[in-house]
Motif scaffolding. Sequence first.
Motif, PDB file in Angstrom:
ATOM      1  N   LEU A 182      47.168  36.517  34.481  1.00 31.33           N
ATOM      2  CA  LEU A 182      46.700  35.759  35.639  1.00 31.33           C
ATOM      3  C   LEU A 182      45.204  35.934  35.876  1.00 31.33           C
ATOM      4  N   MET A 183      44.645  37.046  35.399  1.00 32.07           N
ATOM      5  CA  MET A 183      43.198  37.243  35.544  1.00 32.07           C
ATOM      6  C   MET A 183      42.401  36.268  34.681  1.00 32.07           C
ATOM      7  N   LYS A 184      43.043  35.658  33.702  1.00 29.84           N
ATOM      8  CA  LYS A 184      42.355  34.723  32.816  1.00 29.84           C
ATOM      9  C   LYS A 184      42.398  33.290  33.321  1.00 29.84           C
ATOM     10  N   THR A 185      43.075  33.057  34.436  1.00 28.78           N
ATOM     11  CA  THR A 185      43.177  31.704  34.971  1.00 28.78           C
ATOM     12  C   THR A 185      41.890  31.304  35.681  1.00 28.78           C
ATOM     13  N   LYS A 186      41.723  30.001  35.899  1.00 25.34           N
ATOM     14  CA  LYS A 186      40.515  29.480  36.529  1.00 25.34           C
ATOM     15  C   LYS A 186      40.361  29.970  37.970  1.00 25.34           C
ATOM     16  N   GLY A 187      41.487  30.220  38.637  1.00 24.81           N
ATOM     17  CA  GLY A 187      41.411  30.630  40.033  1.00 24.81           C
ATOM     18  C   GLY A 187      40.717  31.958  40.246  1.00 24.81           C
ATOM     19  N   ASN A 188      40.598  32.776  39.193  1.00 25.56           N
ATOM     20  CA  ASN A 188      39.975  34.088  39.332  1.00 25.56           C
ATOM     21  C   ASN A 188      38.529  34.114  38.856  1.00 25.56           C
ATOM     22  N   LYS A 189      37.952  32.957  38.558  1.00 26.26           N
ATOM     23  CA  LYS A 189      36.574  32.917  38.068  1.00 26.26           C
ATOM     24  C   LYS A 189      35.599  33.496  39.092  1.00 26.26           C
ATOM     25  N   ARG A 190      35.744  33.098  40.351  1.00 26.80           N
ATOM     26  CA  ARG A 190      34.840  33.604  41.389  1.00 26.80           C
ATOM     27  C   ARG A 190      35.016  35.103  41.557  1.00 26.80           C
ATOM     28  N   TRP A 191      36.260  35.573  41.500  1.00 19.46           N
ATOM     29  CA  TRP A 191      36.511  37.009  41.646  1.00 19.46           C
ATOM     30  C   TRP A 191      35.887  37.774  40.487  1.00 19.46           C
ATOM     31  N   LEU A 192      36.007  37.246  39.277  1.00 15.57           N
ATOM     32  CA  LEU A 192      35.412  37.894  38.109  1.00 15.57           C
ATOM     33  C   LEU A 192      33.890  37.946  38.222  1.00 15.57           C
ATOM     34  N   LYS A 193      33.298  36.886  38.768  1.00 14.52           N
ATOM     35  CA  LYS A 193      31.844  36.884  38.951  1.00 14.52           C
ATOM     36  C   LYS A 193      31.432  37.950  39.960  1.00 14.52           C
ATOM     37  N   ASN A 194      32.214  38.097  41.031  1.00 16.33           N
ATOM     38  CA  ASN A 194      31.913  39.135  42.010  1.00 16.33           C
ATOM     39  C   ASN A 194      32.033  40.525  41.393  1.00 16.33           C
ATOM     40  N   ARG A 195      32.993  40.684  40.485  1.00 18.15           N
ATOM     41  CA  ARG A 195      33.132  41.978  39.828  1.00 18.15           C
ATOM     42  C   ARG A 195      31.931  42.255  38.926  1.00 18.15           C
ATOM     43  N   GLU A 196      31.458  41.222  38.231  1.00 16.08           N
ATOM     44  CA  GLU A 196      30.276  41.390  37.382  1.00 16.08           C
ATOM     45  C   GLU A 196      29.039  41.703  38.219  1.00 16.08           C
ATOM     46  N   ASP A 197      29.011  41.209  39.446  1.00 16.69           N
ATOM     47  CA  ASP A 197      27.890  41.494  40.347  1.00 16.69           C
ATOM     48  C   ASP A 197      28.070  42.819  41.086  1.00 16.69           C
TER      49      ASP A 197
END
Length: 316
Positions: A182-197
Motif C-alpha cells: 500500500l505504500m507504493k500506491t499513488k495515495g501515499n505520494k505526498r506522505w512519502l515526500k514528507n518523509r523524504e523532507d
Amino acid sequence: MARQPQPPRRYPSQNQHKHAQSAEMRYYQYLSKENNENIVYDDEVEKLQRKGSLNSLSFNGELSDEENAFIILGDEDAKADKNTSGLRKKIVFSVICIIISLLLNIGKFTIPNTPALVQMEFSAFPELAATLVVNPLAGCLVVLIKNLLYYFVSPNAVASILNKIILDILFVLIAGYGSKLLMKTKGNKRWLKNREDNKFPYREYSFVSVFASGVISTGITTVASVFTLKYVLLPVLYRYFSDKGFTPENIFKSYQIAYEGLPKAASFIKSIFPIMDSLKTGVIVYNIPLTLLKYFICTVLAILTYFLANSIINKE
C-alpha cells in the motif's frame, strides 16, 4: 572575459556548514592522533577556528588520499555503529513482544454467555507490532516462539496452539506485506515526500497503509478461522481430547447453553437466528464476530505501538 569555472565543492549538500564542521572535526582528530594528542571536541574546535588555528584547511580544494581515507573510514564506522545499535534495539523489542504476547495468551478469558471454546485474548497485537517495527519475519518468529513457550505452560492446549499459529502467522504476514504494498500506491505520494523532507524521519509506513492493511488482514483471518475451526481445531479435539469432554455433542451443547443465556439486549440475534439448531449457526453467532473484534483491537493496539516504538528504535 570568460568566467573561470569554480572547483567542485567538497560538501555539496544543503547542510554545507554542518558537513564542513564535521570534516574539520574529523580532520583535526586525524592530526591530533598523528601527533599522539588528545581528541579535541566540537566546542574546542570552534575556539581554534576563532583563533585561526584551522584556517589553513580549505574545504573547496581536494584533500589528500590519506585525509580522504580517514574521513571515509569515519563515516563507515559511524554507519556501522548506527546499524549495530538499531539491530540491538530491534532484537530487544522482539523479545519484549514475545514476553507480552505470552502473558496476554496466558491471561485469555471467556466473555459471559459465550461458549467455553470461544476465548478472547489479544496476544496478536505484540506480534503485529514486531512485524511493523522490525519486519514480517520477526512477527512470525514471535508467533512461533510464543506458542512454543505456551505449550510448556499448557500442554493440553495443542489444538488451540495449532489453530493460533496458522491464524496469527496469516494475520501478521498479510498486514506486514500489505503495508509495504500500500505504500507504493499513488495515495501515499505526498506522505512519502514528507518523509523524504524529514517530517516523518523514523516511519516506514503511513497510518493509512498500516490501518488499511490491518483491516484487510483482520477480515481475511476471520474468514480463515472458520476453515481452521472445521479442519484443524475441532478434528484435533475430537480425536485426541474426547476423553476430556471435547465431543461433538458437548461442544454443540455449550453453544446452545450460551445462546439460551443471551441477555435481552442481544434479542436482535435471536430475531435473526430463532434457534441454535447446528454448530454452523453457533460459529456464525459467536466465532466470526468475536474473532473479527479480537483482530481489529489487536490492529489498533499494534498501530499505536508502532508509531511510538519505531521512532525510539530508529532514532539516531
